[in-house]
Every structure is written in C-alpha cells, then in structure tokens.
Design an enzyme around this catalytic site. Structure first.
Site, PDB file in Angstrom:
ATOM      1  N   PHE A 113       0.596  -1.373  -0.112  1.00 37.49           N
ATOM      2  CA  PHE A 113       0.267  -0.050  -0.355  1.00 37.49           C
ATOM      3  C   PHE A 113       1.190   1.181   0.806  1.00 37.49           C
ATOM      4  O   PHE A 113       0.119   2.338  -0.768  1.00 37.49           O
ATOM      5  CB  PHE A 113      -0.928  -0.208   0.947  1.00 37.49           C
ATOM      6  CG  PHE A 113      -0.786   0.482   2.586  1.00 37.49           C
ATOM      7  CD1 PHE A 113       0.188   0.060   3.853  1.00 37.49           C
ATOM      8  CD2 PHE A 113      -0.898   1.731   2.795  1.00 37.49           C
ATOM      9  CE1 PHE A 113       0.511   0.616   4.526  1.00 37.49           C
ATOM     10  CE2 PHE A 113      -0.289   2.398   3.945  1.00 37.49           C
ATOM     11  CZ  PHE A 113       0.529   1.893   4.660  1.00 37.49           C
ATOM     12  N   LYS A 114       1.570   1.285   0.758  1.00 35.51           N
ATOM     13  CA  LYS A 114       2.582   2.868   0.114  1.00 35.51           C
ATOM     14  C   LYS A 114       3.098   3.162  -1.366  1.00 35.51           C
ATOM     15  O   LYS A 114       3.085   4.490  -1.522  1.00 35.51           O
ATOM     16  CB  LYS A 114       4.235   1.648   0.810  1.00 35.51           C
ATOM     17  CG  LYS A 114       4.544   1.029   2.411  1.00 35.51           C
ATOM     18  CD  LYS A 114       4.142   1.654   3.401  1.00 35.51           C
ATOM     19  CE  LYS A 114       4.564   1.350   4.332  1.00 35.51           C
ATOM     20  NZ  LYS A 114       3.937   0.303   5.181  1.00 35.51           N
ATOM     21  N   ASP A 115       2.604   1.991  -2.457  1.00 34.29           N
ATOM     22  CA  ASP A 115       2.261   2.942  -3.516  1.00 34.29           C
ATOM     23  C   ASP A 115       1.594   3.398  -3.834  1.00 34.29           C
ATOM     24  O   ASP A 115       1.559   5.053  -4.315  1.00 34.29           O
ATOM     25  CB  ASP A 115       2.486   1.464  -4.518  1.00 34.29           C
ATOM     26  CG  ASP A 115       3.680   0.847  -5.290  1.00 34.29           C
ATOM     27  OD1 ASP A 115       4.703   1.675  -4.623  1.00 34.29           O
ATOM     28  OD2 ASP A 115       3.185  -0.117  -4.705  1.00 34.29           O
TER      29      ASP A 115
END
Ligand SMILES: *Cc1c(COP(=O)(O)O)cnc(C)c1O
Length: 498
Positions: A113-115
C-alpha cells in the site's frame, strides 16, 4: 473564498507552514510532526461523488488538504502517480470475499500500500520545490520496515534534484522485500542494511533530522533533508482518498445506504494508514469504529485499552514484518487531535516517552479513544485465518491483511457489532509466499523464496506480478551494511561520491 489551511507542529511551536513547505521539511523544528490546523468537510453529496474516478476523487480531496497547490499542479501529480504503474485503473478496488470487504491497496508497482502515497510524493515534492523557489537538492532519508523502502526508491529513482537513501533492518525484512530494494537501479539511489531493527533505523533517521550541525553542513553543499516516511504529511494526504473511494464503492454497489456508518479495520505499524482514515472522518466520511490491528508487537492494543503507551517490552520479529514496530510515529498526530490541538501536552508526552519509555494520557484524551478498538493476533492465528478465508472463498490474503481480518472477526464476535466493515488489504500475497505456504501448503519444495513465488503463481492461477518477476535474476547493486551509529557517515559518503 478559499479557506486557507496551514500546517503546524504537533509539539506546539509557532511555525505556520504552507503544505508545500511542510512537505519539503518533512519534520518540524521542534521534532514534532506537521498537522493541518483545521479540517474542512467535503460538503458534496455522495450521489455526486459516487461516479468520480479514483483520480477525480483524489483531486477533490487533495485540493482541500493542499490549498496552496493549483488545480493544474495537483492534476499533474495525480496523473503521474496513478498511471499504468498500477495494474487496474480503479487503483484501489474493494472486493467482497467471505462477507468481508477488502480494500486492496497493493495494485501499484511494489505490491504494497505504500505505493498509494509514494508514487505521488516525488511529484508533490518536485512541485513544492518549484513553488517555494527552492534551489537546493533534496536528500530523501527513509527508514523502512520492508515496504516503504522499495516504494520510495521506485518513486524517486532518477527524479532530478533528489537523492534517496534507504535504511532497512538487515535481518528484519523478508527475502523478497530485501531483494526488491538491493536491486534498485537509479544513480540517485542508495540502500543500506543496518544491524538493528526498524525502530533503530527510524530513530537514527529522526536523530539525523534533528542534528542541526549536520543539516548546516549539508546546506553548505547545497542539500536539504526530507523524508519519505509517513512522518511526512505528503505521505498521509494521498491516503485519505482511498477511504472515501472505498466507501463510495460500497454505496454505488448498494452494499450501504447513503450516510450509513462503516467500520475500518487496519493492519497497523506506524499508525499512518489508520490515521488517514481518522482524517477522512474529520472531512466527513461516516466512520463508526477504527479497528486497529497489531501483531505480537501489540503496544497499540494496550494503548487503546488503557491509555498507557509503554514501549518497554520485548520486540518480536513476526511474519507481518511491516508491522514490527514499537514506536508508532503517527500516533503523535492522533494525540494532537485527542488533546484538542494542545501542542504543549503532546510535547510533554513525547518527552516522557523519550526519557522514560512510556506515558499515560489523561481522562479527556482517553474519552477520545472510544472510537478506536485495538486488537492483536499472533503468527499461528494469522495463518489459520489465511487458510479459512481461502477455503471459504478461494481468496488469498497476505499476512498483514490477515492480521486485520482476524482482529476484525474477533471484534465482531465479541461485540456483535454488525456494521459493514472495510478490511484494509495492504500487500499482495505474492510478497509473503513463505508464510502463505505455511498456511496453505501449496508446495513441499520450499527451499527458496523465489521458487515459492512461482509455485504460488501456479497454485493461485495468477501471473507473477511485474514488481517481483525475475527478482532473483536481477543484479544486486546495493550491498552496504552498517551499524546504527554509522548512519550519518553513510549519508556523507554517498553524497561525496559525486
Ligand atoms: C507499512 C505497512 C503496514 C503498516 O502501515 P502503517 O501506516 O505504518 O500503520 C501494514 N501492512 C503493510 C503491508 C505495510 O507495508
């Protein structure tokens, strides 16, 4: 009649920054984190919102939090962030499996999810530099528990006027995570393993930010430091968007009525993702409970139950490594909200944490925690949950998502709360195939992690995602290891190389 919004420190000094300035700086002079000085409600009917694309919704929400950016600037950032790097143009789809709504945040280039934020941050930063006539080059300092590092490297690689330095705990990330980082290309990238855990890496980075002399020295050679960690407000803002998007998904498909409250269950480490949900609520999203899910490093579970944050405890390495954290940075931003914006109070709590290893919030602040539920689970239970959901619906969760799912199911059983709940899915199962194999036993031949990825692909009947395909065949470019005391030297060495 645009209401201006500014950013100020959680620790009470008087700096008032525009969002562009806050994004460049990363962290406040007094060591605090930047927070919006007010929140505006979205104020648009959900019937109008529900037909917006992800990008359109992102523009609408981000405009409210970044009022000094022009619409054109923001549009460009959003277009560049959410392009074909993502494998679906829904960007963050919500799927219903086993009666649970999973908000899948892993469709970006690094499969975590860091993207969602880190594909955007380089563009926000570049725009911010231009807006503020900053002529220095920015050194992005990043500590990672596994996923942030790669997402930041991917986002910042070869972005002009930036350099990116990533510190990761040498023994604290998965083999796939490590290989993703150490094979990173880009002449402005630098990856270092440290002998220590994530908290050591994060503390080291925070200390470097606070080191006035070091920062002055860097300034002389035309560099400024900034952060790609969720201490940077530019990381949190794009994350507010997907909570609205997921809610609208449920509304559009008739799963909820207009205005119906939902719960969110978030696998939590540094408290950034769940805080973005809290901000979404402040902007008008009807959220009932914030279910904060932890692994065996359950410092947040205890905090939510008792109001005492106590990091004086053993640190465990678990199979949800991106949540192996004892000092959750963004909790400071929640404390700020719970204290009614009392920076002095937050400052003294943070001082207590630093000096004594714990603090207790007062009754008023405890009352504010009522909207939160904290729970934790261990590796064995996590894997059982992966198995049972798979058996029921042929859907494979990664270990982090499974922690949230398990804690949610327990919450539901305990409380009988039937509120529709979004379980936030933070990583692709392809990133954690060893644990998934423990749970599902899809192959007997588990000798190496790359083989496991291939076997899992056959078993799950899905192609290996681009982000980890042929990872074992890529050249290892970064092999530096250091002790936590040497982080500053490493940065200097890297910058002098040119
Ligand atoms: C970073 C991460 C988390 C924790 O998110 P926070 O915002 O730090 O609470 C959970 N799951 C995965 C897969 C992550 O990469």
């Amino acid at each position: 009649m645009k209401l201006k919004l500014f950013y100020k420190s959680t620790r009470g000094n008087d700096e008032k920054l525009t969002s562009a300035q806050a994004i460049i700086k990363g962290i406040a002079e007094d060591g605090g984190l930047f927070v919006p000085d007010s929140f505006r409600k979205i104020g648009i009917d959900f019937d109008k919102l529900k037909n917006l694309s992800y990008k359109e919704l992102a523009l609408l929400i981000m405009k409210m939090l970044l009022p000094d950016f022009t619409e054109e600037e923001l549009k460009l950032c959003i277009e560049n962030a959410y392009d074909e790097k993502f494998d679906t143009d829904r960007i963050a789809p919500t799927v219903k499996k086993s009666g649970v709504f999973f908000l899948e945040l892993y469709h970006g280039p690094t499969l975590a999810f860091k993207d969602m934020a880190l594909s955007m941050l380089p563009y926000l930063l570049k725009t911010a530099l231009k807006k503020t006539n900053n002529d220095k080059d920015v050194v992005i300092l990043t500590a990672t528990s596994g996923d942030t590092g790669k997402a930041a490297l991917e986002g910042f690689a070869d972005v002009e006027k930036t350099k990116i330095v990533v510190f990761y705990p040498k023994k604290g990330v998965s083999i796939v995570q490590e290989r993703q980082m150490v094979t990173q290309k880009g002449s402005n990238t630098f990856v270092v393993g440290i002998n220590g855990n994530f908290d050591d890496a994060q503390n080291g980075v925070k200390n470097i930010f606070g080191d006035k002399i070091f920062n002055e020295e860097l300034g002389k050679i035309n560099y400024i430091l900034s952060s790609a960690n969720s201490i940077n407000i530019g990381r949190l803002i794009p994350q507010v968007v997907y909570y609205f998007y997921s809610y609208l998904d449920l509304y559009r498909s008739g799963e909820i009525e207009k205005g119906e409250k939902i719960n969110v269950a978030v696998p939590t480490g540094n408290f950034g993702n769940i805080l973005a949900a809290f901000y979404a609520k402040k902007m008008g999203l009807p959220i009932n409970k914030f279910i904060c899910a932890s692994n065996k490093n359950n410092v947040l579970t205890d905090f939510i139950k008792t109001g005492v944050y106590d990091r004086r405890r053993d640190f465990y390495m678990t199979e949800s490594p991106s949540m192996d954290i004892l000092i959750s940075s963004n909790l400071e931003r929640l404390l700020y909200e719970l204290s009614g914006g009392n920076g002095n109070k937050v400052n003294s709590l943070m001082t207590e944490l630093k000096n004594n290893g714990f603090y207790e919030i007062d009754q008023d602040m405890k009352n504010g925690l009522m909207d939160f539920y904290g729970g934790f689970t261990d590796d064995a239970e996590t894997k059982k949950c992966i198995k049972s959901v798979y058996e029921e619906s042929k859907y494979v969760m990664d270990t982090h998502t499974a922690v949230a799912c398990k804690v949610f199911l327990e919450y539901k059983e305990k409380t009988g709360d039937a509120t529709k709940t979004i379980v936030v899915s933070t990583a692709s199962p392809f990133k954690f195939t060893r644990s998934i194999n423990d749970a599902l036993k899809f192959t007997d031949d588990a000798k190496d992690d790359f083989h496991l990825v291939e076997a899992f692909s056959r078993y799950y009947n899905k192609p290996i995602p681009k982000g980890i395909k042929d990872l074992d065949k890529k050249e290892i470019i970064h092999a530096t290891i250091c002790n936590k005391e040497q982080m500053k030297d490493m940065i200097q060495k890297f910058l002098k190389k040119e």
